[in-house]
Each structure stands twice: as structure tokens, then as C-alpha cells.
Design a protein around this motif. Sequence first.
Motif, mmCIF file in Angstrom:
data_model
loop_
_atom_site.group_PDB
_atom_site.id
_atom_site.type_symbol
_atom_site.label_atom_id
_atom_site.label_comp_id
_atom_site.label_asym_id
_atom_site.label_seq_id
_atom_site.Cartn_x
_atom_site.Cartn_y
_atom_site.Cartn_z
ATOM 1 N N GLN A 120 0.942 -1.161 0.011
ATOM 2 C CA GLN A 120 -0.007 -0.187 -0.061
ATOM 3 C C GLN A 120 0.816 1.234 -0.154
ATOM 4 O OE1 GLN A 120 -3.782 -0.143 1.858
ATOM 5 N NE2 GLN A 120 -3.452 2.016 2.907
ATOM 6 N N ASP A 121 0.498 2.284 -0.928
ATOM 7 C CA ASP A 121 1.197 3.417 -0.892
ATOM 8 C C ASP A 121 1.296 4.138 0.292
ATOM 9 O OD1 ASP A 121 1.911 6.202 -1.444
ATOM 10 O OD2 ASP A 121 0.749 6.291 -3.285
ATOM 11 N N PRO A 122 2.397 4.393 0.842
ATOM 12 C CA PRO A 122 2.487 4.938 2.476
ATOM 13 C C PRO A 122 1.963 6.087 2.564
ATOM 14 C CG PRO A 122 4.648 4.968 1.383
ATOM 15 C CD PRO A 122 3.672 4.124 0.510
ATOM 16 N N THR A 123 1.718 6.891 1.532
ATOM 17 C CA THR A 123 1.089 8.241 1.528
ATOM 18 C C THR A 123 -0.563 8.118 1.622
ATOM 19 O OG1 THR A 123 0.755 8.627 -0.863
ATOM 20 C CG2 THR A 123 2.829 9.232 0.201
ATOM 21 N N LYS A 124 -1.210 7.093 1.317
ATOM 22 C CA LYS A 124 -2.487 6.645 1.391
ATOM 23 C C LYS A 124 -2.648 6.011 2.687
ATOM 24 C CE LYS A 124 -2.880 7.189 -3.545
ATOM 25 N NZ LYS A 124 -3.370 6.460 -4.856
ATOM 26 N N HIS A 125 -3.507 6.537 3.463
ATOM 27 C CA HIS A 125 -3.718 5.755 4.835
ATOM 28 C C HIS A 125 -5.147 5.225 4.939
ATOM 29 C CE1 HIS A 125 -0.117 7.864 5.841
ATOM 30 N NE2 HIS A 125 -0.455 9.062 5.793
ATOM 31 N N GLY A 126 -4.991 4.274 6.139
ATOM 32 C CA GLY A 126 -6.564 4.000 6.207
ATOM 33 C C GLY A 126 -6.558 2.615 5.340
ATOM 34 N N PHE A 127 -7.707 1.775 5.802
ATOM 35 C CA PHE A 127 -7.875 0.634 5.054
ATOM 36 C C PHE A 127 -8.266 0.852 3.749
ATOM 37 C CE2 PHE A 127 -11.017 -2.582 4.111
ATOM 38 C CZ PHE A 127 -10.344 -3.614 3.800
ATOM 39 N N ARG A 128 -7.831 0.048 2.828
ATOM 40 C CA ARG A 128 -7.922 0.251 1.132
ATOM 41 C C ARG A 128 -8.154 -1.164 0.557
ATOM 42 N NH1 ARG A 128 -3.215 2.553 -1.503
ATOM 43 N NH2 ARG A 128 -4.728 2.663 -3.293
ATOM 44 N N CYS A 129 -7.390 -2.222 1.420
ATOM 45 C CA CYS A 129 -7.562 -3.391 0.431
ATOM 46 C C CYS A 129 -7.243 -4.564 1.380
ATOM 47 C CB CYS A 129 -6.500 -3.431 -0.729
ATOM 48 S SG CYS A 129 -6.411 -4.899 -1.618
ATOM 49 N N MET A 130 -7.973 -5.715 1.211
ATOM 50 C CA MET A 130 -7.661 -6.922 1.875
ATOM 51 C C MET A 130 -7.153 -7.836 0.857
ATOM 52 S SD MET A 130 -10.271 -9.389 4.322
ATOM 53 C CE MET A 130 -11.130 -10.207 3.133
ATOM 54 N N GLN A 131 -6.115 -8.433 1.172
ATOM 55 C CA GLN A 131 -5.300 -9.421 0.533
ATOM 56 C C GLN A 131 -5.441 -10.758 1.097
ATOM 57 O OE1 GLN A 131 -1.320 -6.496 0.815
ATOM 58 N NE2 GLN A 131 -1.090 -8.088 -0.588
ATOM 59 N N GLY A 132 -5.471 -11.781 -0.098
ATOM 60 C CA GLY A 132 -5.595 -12.897 0.478
ATOM 61 C C GLY A 132 -4.990 -13.963 -0.362
ATOM 62 N N LEU A 133 -4.774 -15.216 0.286
ATOM 63 C CA LEU A 133 -4.444 -16.484 -0.223
ATOM 64 C C LEU A 133 -4.958 -17.605 0.075
ATOM 65 C CD1 LEU A 133 -2.052 -18.344 1.391
ATOM 66 C CD2 LEU A 133 -0.658 -16.329 1.183
ATOM 67 N N VAL A 134 -5.288 -18.700 -0.658
ATOM 68 C CA VAL A 134 -6.031 -19.872 -0.279
ATOM 69 C C VAL A 134 -4.866 -20.782 -0.342
ATOM 70 C CG1 VAL A 134 -7.494 -21.739 -0.958
ATOM 71 C CG2 VAL A 134 -7.903 -19.368 -1.570
ATOM 72 N N ASN A 135 -4.657 -21.447 1.059
ATOM 73 C CA ASN A 135 -3.526 -22.437 1.114
ATOM 74 C C ASN A 135 -4.253 -23.711 0.623
ATOM 75 O OD1 ASN A 135 -1.008 -23.446 2.546
ATOM 76 N ND2 ASN A 135 -2.778 -24.663 3.625
ATOM 77 N N LEU A 136 -3.188 -24.708 -0.026
ATOM 78 C CA LEU A 136 -3.900 -25.729 -0.689
ATOM 79 C C LEU A 136 -3.053 -27.181 -0.227
ATOM 80 C CD1 LEU A 136 -4.413 -24.631 -4.209
ATOM 81 C CD2 LEU A 136 -6.308 -25.061 -2.468
ATOM 82 N N LEU A 137 -2.121 -26.928 0.490
ATOM 83 C CA LEU A 137 -1.326 -28.122 1.107
ATOM 84 C C LEU A 137 -1.313 -28.087 2.495
ATOM 85 C CD1 LEU A 137 1.359 -28.849 -1.664
ATOM 86 C CD2 LEU A 137 -0.764 -30.253 -1.068
ATOM 87 N N PRO A 138 -0.998 -29.074 3.499
ATOM 88 C CA PRO A 138 -0.716 -28.813 5.066
ATOM 89 C C PRO A 138 0.434 -27.720 4.990
ATOM 90 C CG PRO A 138 -1.164 -31.210 4.645
ATOM 91 C CD PRO A 138 -1.025 -30.597 2.948
ATOM 92 N N ASN A 139 0.326 -26.807 5.833
ATOM 93 C CA ASN A 139 1.106 -25.905 6.242
ATOM 94 C C ASN A 139 1.453 -25.544 7.586
ATOM 95 O OD1 ASN A 139 1.727 -22.582 6.087
ATOM 96 N ND2 ASN A 139 2.843 -23.892 4.648
ATOM 97 N N GLY A 140 2.552 -26.383 8.084
ATOM 98 C CA GLY A 140 2.822 -26.049 9.471
ATOM 99 C C GLY A 140 3.887 -25.087 9.800
ATOM 100 N N PRO A 141 4.225 -25.067 11.056
ATOM 101 C CA PRO A 141 5.191 -24.047 11.413
ATOM 102 C C PRO A 141 6.630 -23.830 10.547
ATOM 103 C CG PRO A 141 4.472 -24.914 13.271
ATOM 104 C CD PRO A 141 4.072 -25.757 12.128
#
Length: 355
Positions: free
Chosen positions: A159-180
Amino acid sequence: MSTTTTSTTTKTTLANPNLHGHGRMRLDGTDKQFGDWRDDLARDGYAVVKGAIPRERAMKYADQMYSWLESFNLGYDRNDPSTVHKDKLPVINEKGMCLAYGLSHEDFVWGVRSEPGVVGAFEKVYDDEDLIVSFDAINFQFPNRTDLPPNKPWPHQDQDPTKHGFRCMQGLVNLLPNGPDDGGLIVCKGAHLLSEQFHHDNADEERIPAWTPEWFGFTDRGMKWLADHGCEWTKLTAEPGDLLVWDSRTPHYNLSPKRDQPRFAIYTCFMPVADATQEDLRRKKDAFDRRVGTTHWPNARHTGSNVAQRDGKPDPHNRDRPVNDPKLSERAFKLTGIPYIKDDSATIAQTTVVA
């Protein structure tokens, strides 16, 4: 399931833009309690939406990702870890990103984007069903790779640091077991709420060069500031079908797997179509028609290419179309943004799925 292609003339009008945004969740610290993962998102800057895709279906998508890698016939075999080598795979960078080959529009990628539990999570945050989706990258990360440069941390916010506040929710879908220790997303807890203060306090620091203003990299000085203000880095864990979401102000990067388990993920990001201009939507249609990718921003301010570079030259195995072109439902087709283009005379070829 059978498929059919139909040609439809779509009258394209935008919903009243004044209706968009009023119900949108605030992510700048709020006393409102939702009683679900949105509370985590508002407080911490990230959340895990459990079971956004049923596990069995998620594993099927992972199987299709393996098949896609094998379809290049370069010698990669999912059952033989010794074949995980850049010469036997399409071009995938050290961070696991694959950006070309029409991959962003393969049918299994669109299948993930169209999953009700994935789309529905973004509908909850934006309180809006008229959404468009990014044509983002796909992640294949394998453990113990020595054929690529090391995946060094690159903490950043999208996010552009000059544009404040919530603008976008990012996401990813996990498709294999994902531990620490299986690689994946690492996030800086709570730092999104300090974003404006951070950029005020560090305004005099020279920025890390970036190809877009919608990216800010954290230097050692920036990392110290975060630590001094009590922000801790957390590696997220997930099961197949879990959706990981984060505020675009949240500092993050990814880690490579340390053990034997690969990491497969499909990046997904949605935004209200009302937040896109008609120019954005036409550019997005062009990207869809050419089957090229975008960044995580669904308004397609930046579009990509299907010309991957291998050893400094165009990969001889490049593809300009998906192996399996998507068959889009009416709901998925709306996510392309095309039906919202204001052109009453436009005849749009739409591919639909018939159960």
C-alpha cells in the motif's frame, strides 16, 4: 459436468456507487465485535478463515497444480523430489511465484477464485456482493532448493504509504498442509494500526526502490521501529482450504519450507467494482482477453505478461493461453469486471458451466 459456450449481450450498468462502502468494515481499530475472524483481522491485521474450501476439494486443486507442473514435460515428477530443479520446471522465482504461461487463468485457478467460501469472506468485509477479483500469481514452494538463490526476507506492505487507512484486503488460499516449518506467510501483528505513525516518523528515510508506489519495503531502521513499538512477526499455519487474509498495510513476506512438505497457494484479492473506474475495467478486460496476470489489486492498474524469462531469454516453453481455459459461471464472469463496463452495444462471449 458438461460445458457449453454461449454468447450473451450484456447491458452493463454500475450499481449506485453511493451504496458502496457504507457498510464496509472499519479496520482502523473499532469497538464493533463481529464474533468471527473479522475481529482478528481488525485487531491483528490478519486472520485465517478456516475451511473456506472443503479439504477434499482443496486437495483436488493441489493435484491439478502438480499436474500443471508436470504438463511441461521437462522431467518434473511429483513423486521424485530429485526432479525439483529449475531446468525441469516452468520459471518459478526463489519466492515461489509463477507469473506467466497463462497460469493466472487456468481453470483450477478460477475454480479457487470462484469458491463461495472465498468470495464470501470478501463480501463480508466489504459488505458488498458486486466485487471484482485480481488475476494474481500462484505460489509453488519446494523445500531444500539449492538451484535457486536463497529466499531472503523482503518485509513490505502493499500500500502506498501516502494513502492511509484501510484500502484493500489481500488473501491467499492455502492448498497443502502448512505447519510452522513448511514455509508460507509471515506477518507483523498489529502493525497496520501503526502504519500512519510509522510513515510519519520515518518520512525522511530514503525508500527502497519499487516499480509501483503501492509497495513499501521496510529497511533495518524500519524493522527496529516496529520492534520498538511492540510489533512481533508471526508465521501463519493453515490446513488445505484455509483462506489467509491480511490488511494491505500489514508488513509481511514469505518463508521457504524447511522440511519435506511443499507449499502451494493461490493469491486471491477482491474489491468492490465501485472502487474501479471504467478505464480500470476496460484494462482488466484486456488482461482477461489476453489471459495475462495482474498484481493483487483487482482494478488492474498494472498488468503482466506471459513471456517468462529463462536464463535471460524468453523461455522456449512459454504459453500465451492456459492449458485448460476457464469455464466461468455467471458469478465468476462478474468477477472479471467485464459485465460492469458501460457499453450497451458490446456483445460479450461468456463461457458458462452447466451442472
